[in-house]
Design a protein around this motif. Structure first.
Motif, short mmCIF file in Angstrom:
data_model
loop_
_atom_site.label_atom_id
_atom_site.label_comp_id
_atom_site.label_asym_id
_atom_site.label_seq_id
_atom_site.Cartn_x
_atom_site.Cartn_y
_atom_site.Cartn_z
N GLU A 67 13.73 -4.65 6.57
CA GLU A 67 12.94 -4.93 7.76
C GLU A 67 13.60 -4.38 9.02
O GLU A 67 12.93 -3.88 9.93
N LYS A 88 9.09 3.28 -0.72
CA LYS A 88 7.77 3.32 -0.09
C LYS A 88 7.66 4.36 1.02
O LYS A 88 6.58 4.56 1.56
N LYS A 90 9.05 -11.51 3.76
CA LYS A 90 8.64 -11.49 2.36
C LYS A 90 9.82 -11.94 1.52
O LYS A 90 10.98 -11.74 1.88
N TYR A 113 5.96 -4.79 -2.04
CA TYR A 113 4.97 -4.07 -1.24
C TYR A 113 4.06 -3.18 -2.10
O TYR A 113 4.01 -1.96 -1.95
N TYR A 155 9.55 -9.33 -3.54
CA TYR A 155 8.27 -8.71 -3.20
C TYR A 155 8.48 -7.22 -2.96
O TYR A 155 9.36 -6.83 -2.20
N LYS A 186 16.11 -8.00 1.84
CA LYS A 186 14.88 -7.74 2.58
C LYS A 186 15.14 -7.61 4.08
O LYS A 186 14.49 -6.83 4.77
N VAL A 192 12.93 -0.96 -0.48
CA VAL A 192 11.57 -0.69 0.01
C VAL A 192 11.55 0.54 0.91
O VAL A 192 10.65 1.38 0.83
#
Length: 547
Positions: free
Chosen positions: A471, A267, A505, A511, A509, A467, A263
């Motif tokens: 984070e 992202k 999440k 995002y 997942y 994840k 992510v």
């Protein structure tokens, strides 16, 4: 004396000022010629199929030493400590490179924070990392962080044009064996990789790659090193694709981390970095005004989304092409018309590719473009635009400025090709340091995880990052914005079935996108021994007991 006499006197007086010495800048020595020089012809003749040739350098250089044609391979150089285990353009440029690195550190506070927190623990003590990435000031901050965490590093460039010579010199001066310089030949490129890997008394046990060339070389030329490696960390679409191919064929004998699909890479680096750098690259090369221009962006992934957002904000009329119905629907909902390239090619003022595929823009489509159309690529590889087909006798190439070519058809039509179809933002502009900090921090944590994992935790496969790691990386960067996270109450956490400290999440997942869960995209968090599950409340990797 009238005005005419004054002007005449002024022009007459100029030649008499012989004592005034004109200041000549390095750039004044460079001329862009219609026909390439001998060195230029060698450059144009290089293979365009290799991912190693996908871009030029993005950053300005204090001195490219363009007048020094001596290959660094033919120079005898040593740093101030007497070491000669490196090959750079000019090690004497180290002071300039150090300034560039210090500037980059100011906007990479999260990576510096990780360095300060973990250097006492030395989580990478014993790690011997061979790296192949763009050698820029931002990458130098990552390399020096790895060294501070205990690793021994040897480094080379993943791209023959992207090296900042001063930064390479600065790293060599500190004792990091670096083999890279801007403007390498294909032979130089592979020689540099081999010098990094093939050295007496030192064998890599970790690989950090961008594009897959280093992994490919080790796999083909040094299979014993490949088999004994503890892990590979790969950050590019191209490199990850190659890893999945090896895995599918049963030839991947080492665990690998897919950083590209994390992510914090997808992202942020892919989206926000491209949203800013697309405009920067286009403005620097063409001075184009975007308002009212007809633009087609091929591909509406994260890179395409960033490009479209920026261009639309400046008044461009943007349409997109897509093969994926989900991405196409996202484009429609974002207000972009989804088209086939053949339907609109004649009307476009600007064509941008960002798919990661090949022959997205073909010769037939280039033939149909209107006069003055600008063509560029924002994907990792230089295969998206069929540039090879443009090197034909009936077409004339005219270099009008650095990394800007006019390709002229027999009828006089000109197509403006940027960076010869290579990666635009690293070719013609710079990329935001802060965003690179996010990616670099993710890479550092991935290396820590793979190196500290007990034997058997990871199989010979390709893994997505947990994840929890994403984070943690995000949390390190929030302080730059004075952002304050809301904390769940015990009742709220129980209601949602979450741990108060995350992850918040599920691992699948994405995002904004839901990717299919492949068998090799496992959840790291199921294993309680995972080093990242030992992140304390303040977000610090505090336990290396499993090493």
């Amino acid at each position: 004396m009238n005005v005419g006499e004054l002007q005449s006197a002024a022009f007459t007086a100029v030649p008499t000022l012989k004592s005034v010495k004109k200041i000549q800048f390095a750039e004044d020595k460079q001329e862009f010629q219609k026909y390439p020089t001998k060195a230029g012809r060698r450059s144009l003749s290089r293979s365009i199929s290799q991912s190693s040739t996908d871009s030029y350098s993005s950053a300005a250089s204090y001195s490219d030493s363009s007048d020094d044609e001596t290959s660094p391979r033919d120079k005898a150089q040593a740093n101030s400590k007497g070491s000669s285990d490196f090959c750079v353009k000019n090690v004497k440029q180290a002071e300039f490179g150090r300034r560039e690195i210090e500037i980059a550190e100011q906007d990479m506070s999260a990576l510096i924070s990780l360095r300060k927190r973990a250097q006492g623990e030395k989580p990478l003590a014993g790690a011997k990392i061979v790296g192949c990435t763009h050698i820029t000031a931002q990458t130098a901050v990552l390399i020096e962080t790895l060294v501070a965490l205990g690793a021994q590093c040897r480094w080379t460039a993943c791209n023959i044009y992207s090296t900042q010579n001063e930064v390479a010199a600065a790293l060599a001066e500190t004792g990091v064996p670096v083999f890279a310089w801007k403007g390498e030949s294909e032979d130089d490129f592979w020689w540099c990789i081999d010098r990094c890997v093939n050295t007496e008394g030192w064998q890599a046990n970790m690989i950090l790659d961008d594009g897959g060339d280093l992994t490919h070389w080790v796999y083909k030329k040094h299979p014993s090193v490949f088999k004994k490696a503890q892990g590979i960390v790969e950050e590019s679409v191209t490199g990850v694709h190659r890893l999945y191919q090896l895995s599918k064929a049963g030839k991947l004998c080492v665990p690998a981390m897919n950083v590209n699909d994390s992510v914090t890479k997808q992202k942020f680096d892919n989206l926000y970095c491209c949203r800013e750098s697309i405009l920067d690259g286009l403005k620097r090369t063409t001075d184009v005004m975007f308002g009212g221009k007809q633009v087609v962006v091929c591909g509406y992934g994260e890179v395409g989304k960033g490009c479209c957002s920026a261009l639309k904000a400046l008044g461009a009329i943007v349409c997109i092409t897509e093969i994926d119905p989900i991405c196409a629907l996202q484009g429609c909902m974002d207000g972009f018309r989804v088209v086939k390239l053949n339907e609109v090619i004649r009307q476009m003022d600007l064509v941008i590719t960002c798919t990661g595929n090949k022959n997205v823009v073909t010769r037939e489509q280039l033939d149909r473009m209107k006069n003055g159309c600008i063509v560029c690529n924002m994907g990792h590889s230089n295969t998206e635009i069929d540039v090879a087909s443009l090197r034909s006798p009936e077409l004339t190439w005219e270099r009008v400025r650095s990394q800007v070519d006019h390709v002229i058809w027999p009828d006089g039509k000109r197509v403006v090709l940027l960076a010869e179809g290579r990666l635009l933002n690293l070719s013609c502009s710079t990329v935001p340091t802060f965003v690179l900090s996010i990616t670099a921090t993710t890479q550092a944590l991935a290396l820590i995880e793979l190196f500290n994992a007990p034997e058997g935790r990871y199989k010979q496969d390709v893994y997505l990052l947990p994840k929890k790691m994403d984070e943690y990386v995000a949390s390190l960067h929030l302080s730059n914005f004075d952002a304050h996270l809301t904390e769940l109450s015990d009742e709220q956490a129980k209601y949602m079935g979450l741990n108060k400290n995350g992850p918040f999440k599920p691992n699948y997942y994405r995002y904004g996108e839901m990717l299919p869960r492949k068998k090799n995209q496992v959840s790291f968090l199921k294993n309680k021994k995972n080093i990242l599950s030992n992140i304390s409340d303040n977000g610090f990797l505090c336990n290396y007991a499993d090493r």
